[in-house]
Design a protein around this motif. Structure first.
Motif: not given
Length: 189
Positions: A80-104
């Motif tokens: 259960l924790p591994m599933g929750v964390v992996s789902a979170y990491l998947l859903f956080s990828l767009p925010f990480s891409i946003f950090n690449i585009v707008r690094s400030k």
């Protein structure tokens, strides 16, 4: 003769492009670490959820079967924790891409640090509790009549041990993500 001092930039010149390049590089590294952590936790969750082994007993009609859900603590503390964390990491990828585009952009990075820290706590607690259960499966405990099942179910125990390794790799990668985000935030001052 007078020693030459450090070279100073003029008032009009700044190192803003260099800082933006470093921030973008850190954001790309964070994205790569996030993907690796996602792959590790997802592989661990799948490995744990699909672990089973069947052993024959006296005849072919009577068999013993070991599954991950035979140990209810595995379901709660590992899968259960591994599933929750992996789902979170998947859903956080767009925010990480946003950090690449707008690094400030600092607010997204702060949000990711907070959520990464929460997921680190969840994954660490789950992996540590599951490690204690795996230890008992390997060693047993004579005082409480817990028998070491890994002597009979080798494949089962190898897969759950491998799943734990993936979980702890995810823990280390999340720690690196948090440190990297903290360094990136401190560079913006």
């Amino acid at each position: 003769m007078k020693a030459a001092g450090p070279i100073e930039l003029g008032e009009g010149k700044s190192s803003a492009p260099a800082r933006a390049g470093v921030s973008r590089g850190m954001a790309i590294l964070g994205f790569i670490l996030r993907i690796l952590a996602f792959i590790g936790t997802l592989a661990s969750a799948i490995s744990m959820a699909t672990t089973n082994e069947t052993l024959p007993f006296f005849t072919q009609f009577i068999r013993f079967r070991a599954e991950y859900n035979d140990l209810p603590d595995f379901h709660v503390f590992s899968w259960l924790p591994m599933g929750v964390v992996s789902a979170y990491l998947l859903f956080s990828l767009p925010f990480s891409i946003f950090n690449i585009v707008r690094s400030k952009a600092q607010s997204i990075r702060i949000l990711l640090i907070i959520l990464d820290t929460a997921m680190l706590g969840l994954l660490t607690a789950g992996a540590s509790a599951a490690a204690a259960i795996v230890y008992l499966a390997h060693r047993g405990n004579v005082r409480t009549n817990w028998f070491a099942i890994c002597q009979q179910y080798n494949s089962f125990c190898e897969r759950i041990s491998g799943s734990l390794i993936g979980s702890f790799i995810g823990v280390v990668l999340l720690m690196l993500l948090i440190l990297l985000s903290a360094v990136a935030l401190s560079r913006h001052k």
